[in-house]
Design a protein around this motif. Structure first.
Motif, PDB file in Angstrom:
ATOM      1  N   ALA A 252     -42.513   4.664 -19.591  1.00 46.25           N
ATOM      2  CA  ALA A 252     -43.185   4.377 -18.325  1.00 46.25           C
ATOM      3  C   ALA A 252     -44.544   3.733 -18.588  1.00 46.25           C
ATOM      4  CB  ALA A 252     -43.348   5.679 -17.527  1.00 46.25           C
ATOM      5  N   ASN A 253     -44.905   2.804 -17.732  1.00 47.12           N
ATOM      6  CA  ASN A 253     -46.188   2.103 -17.807  1.00 47.12           C
ATOM      7  C   ASN A 253     -46.309   1.195 -19.032  1.00 47.12           C
ATOM      8  OD1 ASN A 253     -47.093   3.422 -15.436  1.00 47.12           O
ATOM      9  ND2 ASN A 253     -47.661   5.223 -16.662  1.00 47.12           N
ATOM     10  N   GLU A 254     -45.185   0.854 -19.645  1.00 47.57           N
ATOM     11  CA  GLU A 254     -45.199  -0.098 -20.755  1.00 47.57           C
ATOM     12  C   GLU A 254     -44.600  -1.425 -20.291  1.00 47.57           C
ATOM     13  OE1 GLU A 254     -44.721   3.077 -24.465  1.00 47.57           O
ATOM     14  OE2 GLU A 254     -43.247   1.478 -24.162  1.00 47.57           O
ATOM     15  N   ALA A 255     -45.121  -2.502 -20.839  1.00 44.49           N
ATOM     16  CA  ALA A 255     -44.632  -3.829 -20.459  1.00 44.49           C
ATOM     17  C   ALA A 255     -43.170  -3.988 -20.866  1.00 44.49           C
ATOM     18  CB  ALA A 255     -45.477  -4.903 -21.124  1.00 44.49           C
ATOM     19  N   VAL A 256     -42.389  -4.610 -19.994  1.00 42.89           N
ATOM     20  CA  VAL A 256     -40.993  -4.923 -20.294  1.00 42.89           C
ATOM     21  C   VAL A 256     -40.959  -6.366 -20.797  1.00 42.89           C
ATOM     22  CG1 VAL A 256     -38.665  -5.155 -19.384  1.00 42.89           C
ATOM     23  CG2 VAL A 256     -40.161  -3.320 -18.538  1.00 42.89           C
ATOM     24  N   LEU A 257     -40.679  -6.526 -22.077  1.00 40.53           N
ATOM     25  CA  LEU A 257     -40.691  -7.851 -22.685  1.00 40.53           C
ATOM     26  C   LEU A 257     -39.272  -8.372 -22.875  1.00 40.53           C
ATOM     27  CD1 LEU A 257     -43.433  -7.336 -25.438  1.00 40.53           C
ATOM     28  CD2 LEU A 257     -43.706  -8.183 -23.097  1.00 40.53           C
ATOM     29  N   GLN A 258     -39.058  -9.621 -22.487  1.00 37.41           N
ATOM     30  CA  GLN A 258     -37.756 -10.256 -22.658  1.00 37.41           C
ATOM     31  C   GLN A 258     -37.637 -10.771 -24.092  1.00 37.41           C
ATOM     32  OE1 GLN A 258     -35.602 -10.182 -20.059  1.00 37.41           O
ATOM     33  NE2 GLN A 258     -37.214  -9.132 -18.916  1.00 37.41           N
TER      34      GLN A 258
ATOM     35  N   PHE B 142     -58.625  -4.566 -36.450  1.00 37.43           N
ATOM     36  CA  PHE B 142     -57.563  -3.589 -36.213  1.00 37.43           C
ATOM     37  C   PHE B 142     -57.765  -3.008 -34.818  1.00 37.43           C
ATOM     38  CE2 PHE B 142     -56.263   0.998 -36.616  1.00 37.43           C
ATOM     39  CZ  PHE B 142     -54.909   0.757 -36.516  1.00 37.43           C
ATOM     40  N   ARG B 143     -56.794  -3.251 -33.937  1.00 37.36           N
ATOM     41  CA  ARG B 143     -56.917  -2.824 -32.544  1.00 37.36           C
ATOM     42  C   ARG B 143     -56.284  -1.472 -32.277  1.00 37.36           C
ATOM     43  NH1 ARG B 143     -60.667  -5.559 -30.034  1.00 37.36           N
ATOM     44  NH2 ARG B 143     -59.678  -4.909 -28.084  1.00 37.36           N
ATOM     45  N   GLY B 144     -55.728  -0.851 -33.295  1.00 41.70           N
ATOM     46  CA  GLY B 144     -55.153   0.469 -33.126  1.00 41.70           C
ATOM     47  C   GLY B 144     -53.643   0.486 -33.166  1.00 41.70           C
ATOM     48  N   ARG B 145     -53.102   1.682 -33.005  1.00 41.36           N
ATOM     49  CA  ARG B 145     -51.654   1.880 -33.011  1.00 41.36           C
ATOM     50  C   ARG B 145     -51.128   1.982 -31.589  1.00 41.36           C
ATOM     51  NH1 ARG B 145     -48.800   3.285 -37.435  1.00 41.36           N
ATOM     52  NH2 ARG B 145     -49.946   3.364 -39.402  1.00 41.36           N
ATOM     53  N   HIS B 146     -49.861   1.610 -31.450  1.00 42.01           N
ATOM     54  CA  HIS B 146     -49.211   1.745 -30.145  1.00 42.01           C
ATOM     55  C   HIS B 146     -49.125   3.223 -29.785  1.00 42.01           C
ATOM     56  CE1 HIS B 146     -46.055   1.470 -27.039  1.00 42.01           C
ATOM     57  NE2 HIS B 146     -46.479   0.213 -26.890  1.00 42.01           N
ATOM     58  N   ARG B 147     -49.225   3.507 -28.491  1.00 43.26           N
ATOM     59  CA  ARG B 147     -49.300   4.912 -28.079  1.00 43.26           C
ATOM     60  C   ARG B 147     -47.987   5.665 -28.233  1.00 43.26           C
ATOM     61  NH1 ARG B 147     -50.748   2.693 -22.279  1.00 43.26           N
ATOM     62  NH2 ARG B 147     -48.690   2.264 -21.393  1.00 43.26           N
TER      63      ARG B 147
ATOM     64  N   THR C 205     -51.201  -5.581 -24.681  1.00 44.93           N
ATOM     65  CA  THR C 205     -52.167  -5.099 -25.666  1.00 44.93           C
ATOM     66  C   THR C 205     -52.867  -3.838 -25.191  1.00 44.93           C
ATOM     67  OG1 THR C 205     -53.918  -6.543 -24.791  1.00 44.93           O
ATOM     68  CG2 THR C 205     -52.548  -7.427 -26.563  1.00 44.93           C
ATOM     69  N   ASP C 206     -52.824  -3.564 -23.865  1.00 43.28           N
ATOM     70  CA  ASP C 206     -53.441  -2.342 -23.351  1.00 43.28           C
ATOM     71  C   ASP C 206     -52.724  -1.093 -23.837  1.00 43.28           C
ATOM     72  OD1 ASP C 206     -55.225  -3.924 -21.976  1.00 43.28           O
ATOM     73  OD2 ASP C 206     -54.121  -3.847 -20.075  1.00 43.28           O
ATOM     74  N   GLU C 207     -51.513  -1.263 -24.388  1.00 37.69           N
ATOM     75  CA  GLU C 207     -50.749  -0.105 -24.864  1.00 37.69           C
ATOM     76  C   GLU C 207     -51.199   0.365 -26.239  1.00 37.69           C
ATOM     77  OE1 GLU C 207     -46.669  -1.371 -24.659  1.00 37.69           O
ATOM     78  OE2 GLU C 207     -46.908  -2.114 -22.605  1.00 37.69           O
ATOM     79  N   PHE C 208     -52.172  -0.337 -26.817  1.00 37.59           N
ATOM     80  CA  PHE C 208     -52.675   0.034 -28.136  1.00 37.59           C
ATOM     81  C   PHE C 208     -54.035   0.720 -27.993  1.00 37.59           C
ATOM     82  CE2 PHE C 208     -49.521  -3.090 -28.965  1.00 37.59           C
ATOM     83  CZ  PHE C 208     -49.002  -2.788 -30.202  1.00 37.59           C
ATOM     84  N   ALA C 209     -54.155   1.871 -28.680  1.00 37.38           N
ATOM     85  CA  ALA C 209     -55.422   2.609 -28.637  1.00 37.38           C
ATOM     86  C   ALA C 209     -56.509   1.781 -29.297  1.00 37.38           C
ATOM     87  CB  ALA C 209     -55.258   3.954 -29.349  1.00 37.38           C
TER      88      ALA C 209
ATOM     89  N   PRO D  97     -32.061  -5.412 -27.499  1.00 42.95           N
ATOM     90  CA  PRO D  97     -32.286  -4.185 -26.721  1.00 42.95           C
ATOM     91  C   PRO D  97     -33.630  -3.557 -27.095  1.00 42.95           C
ATOM     92  CG  PRO D  97     -30.727  -3.776 -28.496  1.00 42.95           C
ATOM     93  CD  PRO D  97     -31.013  -5.241 -28.516  1.00 42.95           C
ATOM     94  N   ARG D  98     -34.398  -3.152 -26.092  1.00 43.95           N
ATOM     95  CA  ARG D  98     -35.697  -2.530 -26.338  1.00 43.95           C
ATOM     96  C   ARG D  98     -35.856  -1.332 -25.422  1.00 43.95           C
ATOM     97  NH1 ARG D  98     -40.151  -4.399 -25.187  1.00 43.95           N
ATOM     98  NH2 ARG D  98     -41.330  -3.788 -27.023  1.00 43.95           N
ATOM     99  N   GLN D  99     -36.394  -0.275 -25.970  1.00 44.50           N
ATOM    100  CA  GLN D  99     -36.686   0.920 -25.179  1.00 44.50           C
ATOM    101  C   GLN D  99     -38.162   0.913 -24.803  1.00 44.50           C
ATOM    102  OE1 GLN D  99     -35.478   4.352 -27.441  1.00 44.50           O
ATOM    103  NE2 GLN D  99     -33.316   4.095 -26.923  1.00 44.50           N
ATOM    104  N   SER D 100     -38.438   1.036 -23.520  1.00 42.81           N
ATOM    105  CA  SER D 100     -39.814   1.043 -23.038  1.00 42.81           C
ATOM    106  C   SER D 100     -40.072   2.318 -22.263  1.00 42.81           C
ATOM    107  CB  SER D 100     -40.086  -0.168 -22.134  1.00 42.81           C
ATOM    108  OG  SER D 100     -39.895  -1.370 -22.852  1.00 42.81           O
TER     109      SER D 100
END
Length: 618
Positions: A386-392, A322-327, A416-420, A381-384
């Motif tokens: 600041a400092n989050e990856a923009v995924l197509q 378990f790598r954690g939850r998204h911030r 994956t850096d966006e997960f605590a 459509p995805r909401q991102s």
């Protein structure tokens, strides 16, 4: 390339079909006579609607059973034709399809047929109308496009030409190379259809099993290559008789149809480039799409649900970390080796666990997304923040979200850096290395559409389909994969008695994610020690296994003890097991030994039966 489609391809009223075709981006349509006859709108109103929608009215069809008849019947046929010519004038149309005679032809005489077509041409000329003569594959005397062209040549009339239909040519095994010998000005119209390779009478094959280009077995890019070399530069139209398409939503079917022509146009362009070279020039201009290489692997798979406790438990028992939850989002990340599973709790109220998204590693996500959008895919459509990856991402026909991620040499993923990671706990040794394959259930009415989608947008190649028996009927399976096998996607049609999955409904037919591992037996023992209960495999299976393979007694005992399945061929061995199903999702773990490249197909009926019994009796 000008695109057109026959209204017979779609469900709905004529007006609904016209709107769907315009929305999908077609240049024009063929009006199938029956659609006009049942319309409450006048021909003039249909003509005006087409003008408002920006659609040309390319062909009125069909006119049947004209030539090869005695003089008294010919007179009746000319009377009938003149009535249609007056109707076409009201529609503002100038081209009619004439099918070779099936029902009333009694005289097998090309000179007579040509003379009768010449008289029809004289009549048509008074109304400014041309006739496209088509050889039906089941025509009484004329069933070959080259035979039809000989009659057109004998008729020698400026208003008489031919219509070429890929189904009537390829279903009879005629060589389409002869198309290049036909003068371009005498090819008045072209209709395309693909089809699965079936052994049945041609009429039934034609009436029920035609599909859009790329959804069948024929090499239509080569067929188109002959057409382009002939100098033809008119509309390229789809004429598809298919029971499924006539029941499906007309807007969706029209988009699928347009995607097939865009894909075919590109494939034809590539074919001509390879065969004729870059300097070849033709009247028909063929558009191309952004080129993409095959995906290099799965980046992640996503399971979506309101209650994810059981999914988390299964992953933990399989040794995932378990790598954690998204911030910023209610999303979890679980990993083992290069296998990444997202557990998504967003907008999942009342939803049982289901596979909601797949991500693929691609060379250039922006180019891959551009290609998908030009092939009529719908963007997700995805909401991102600041400092989050923009995924197509785009949607597949079954509503699965398809993410396109940048491939990296070391297989890492920046998002994956966006997960605590604080408090992330390891569940065991990394015996799982990556996602081996994914199995998605498909709604029966959109199966062919899905095959074309994955082939055209992601360059996944279809392998021969198989049918697997289950307790409630046959399950049809179609594997789509890259040449190197780094991406394997199995698309399944469940028996109609079983409910199909939807974006917000629990399915009676399960889907699964398969993980590759280095030591299945060790992983299985670890999982058992963690409390994982595998899908129960009957003792009869192991007795048959020993009869087929003469396994070492120790190996057979281990397989039976742990509920593991086994297969072997000339290339290697395959060991695998299945977890219980949660919602519509279960997991499989596989070990490929040597060069084994299959999926343990002989074991699929055992798995389906075991799942059926578990669903019935718990």
């Amino acid at each position: 390339m000008r695109t057109s489609i026959a209204t017979v391809c779609l469900s709905g009223t004529l007006e609904e079909k016209m709107h769907a075709c315009a929305n999908a981006g077609f240049d024009g349509i063929e009006i199938f006579e029956q659609d006009l006859l049942v319309s409450p709108h006048s021909p003039e109103e249909i003509r005006d609607l087409a003008a408002r929608l920006g659609l040309s009215l390319d062909l009125y069809q069909p006119f049947r059973d004209f030539e090869g008849v005695p003089e008294e019947l010919l007179a009746e046929n000319l009377y009938r034709a003149e009535a249609k010519f007056r109707l076409m004038r009201s529609l503002g149309m100038d081209l009619m399809l004439l099918c070779s005679n099936v029902g009333t032809a009694t005289i097998d005489d090309d000179e007579l047929a040509a003379a009768q077509l010449r008289r029809l041409g004289d009549l048509a000329a008074r109304y400014g109308i041309r006739i496209a003569y088509e050889a039906l594959a089941w025509g009484t005397f004329v069933n070959d496009f080259e035979h039809a062209m000989r009659i057109v040549d004998l008729a020698d009339h400026p208003n008489i030409g031919t219509c070429l239909d890929s189904f009537h040519i390829l279903s009879r095994g005629w060589n389409p190379a002869g198309i290049e010998k036909i003068p371009a000005e005498k090819i008045f119209f072209v209709q395309l259809a693909d089809a699965p390779q079936l052994s049945m009478d041609i009429l039934s094959w034609s009436r029920h099993y035609r599909v859009f280009p790329g959804e069948g077995a024929w090499e239509l890019d080569k067929f188109m290559g002959h057409l382009v070399r002939s100098g033809y530069n008119g509309p390229v139209s789809l004429e598809i008789f298919n029971d499924v398409f006539r029941q499906a939503d007309e807007e969706r079917t029209a988009v699928d149809a347009m995607r097939s022509l865009i894909w075919l146009e590109e494939r034809t362009s590539v074919h001509l480039l390879e065969t004729d070279g870059p300097d070849a020039r033709y009247p028909m201009q063929l558009a191309t799409l952004p080129q993409v290489a095959e995906p290099t692997g799965f980046n992640f798979a996503e399971v979506k649900a309101e209650n994810t406790e059981h999914v988390q438990q299964l992953l933990s028992q399989l040794g995932f970390t378990f790598r954690g939850r998204h911030r910023t989002k209610p999303v979890q990340l679980w990993t083992q080796g290069q296998a990444r599973i997202i557990i998504n709790e967003q907008q999942a109220r009342g939803l049982e666990p289901t596979i909601a998204a797949l991500a693929f590693d691609v060379e250039d996500p922006l180019v891959a997304a551009s290609r998908a959008l030009q092939l009529k895919a719908t963007a997700v459509p995805r909401q991102s923040q600041a400092n989050e990856a923009v995924l197509q991402a785009v949607k597949a026909p079954d509503s699965t979200e398809i993410f396109l991620c940048e491939a990296t040499p070391d297989g890492t993923a920046a998002w994956t850096d966006e997960f605590a990671t604080d408090g992330a706990k390891r569940s065991g040794q990394d015996l799982i290395t990556h996602i081996d394959h994914v199995n998605l259930a498909q709604p029966w009415q959109h199966f062919d559409e899905s095959v074309l989608f994955y082939e055209s947008t992601l360059s996944l190649a279809p392998r021969p389909s198989t049918e697997v028996p289950s307790p409630v009927g046959l399950v049809r399976s179609q594997v789509m994969r890259t040449e190197d096998g780094n991406v394997r996607l199995a698309l399944n049609i469940a028996p109609l008695v079983m409910e199909q999955p939807g974006p917000s409904a629990e399915s009676a037919y399960p889907q699964h994610i398969a993980f590759a591992c280095t030591d299945l037996i060790a992983l299985a023992r670890n999982a058992v020690a963690s409390g994982l209960e595998f899908l129960k495999i009957p003792a009869n299976y192991y007795a048959d296994l020993q009869a087929r393979f003469r396994l070492a007694p120790e190996l057979l005992a281990t397989l039976q003890e742990l509920n593991l399945l086994y297969d072997r061929d000339e290339t290697g061995e395959f060991l695998h097991f299945y977890t219980a199903t949660v919602g519509s999702v279960f997991f499989e773990v596989v070990e490929r030994r040597s060069s084994y490249d299959g999926y343990g197909a002989p074991n699929a009926p055992v798995r389906l039966s075991a799942q059926y019994l578990l669903s019935k009796h718990g």
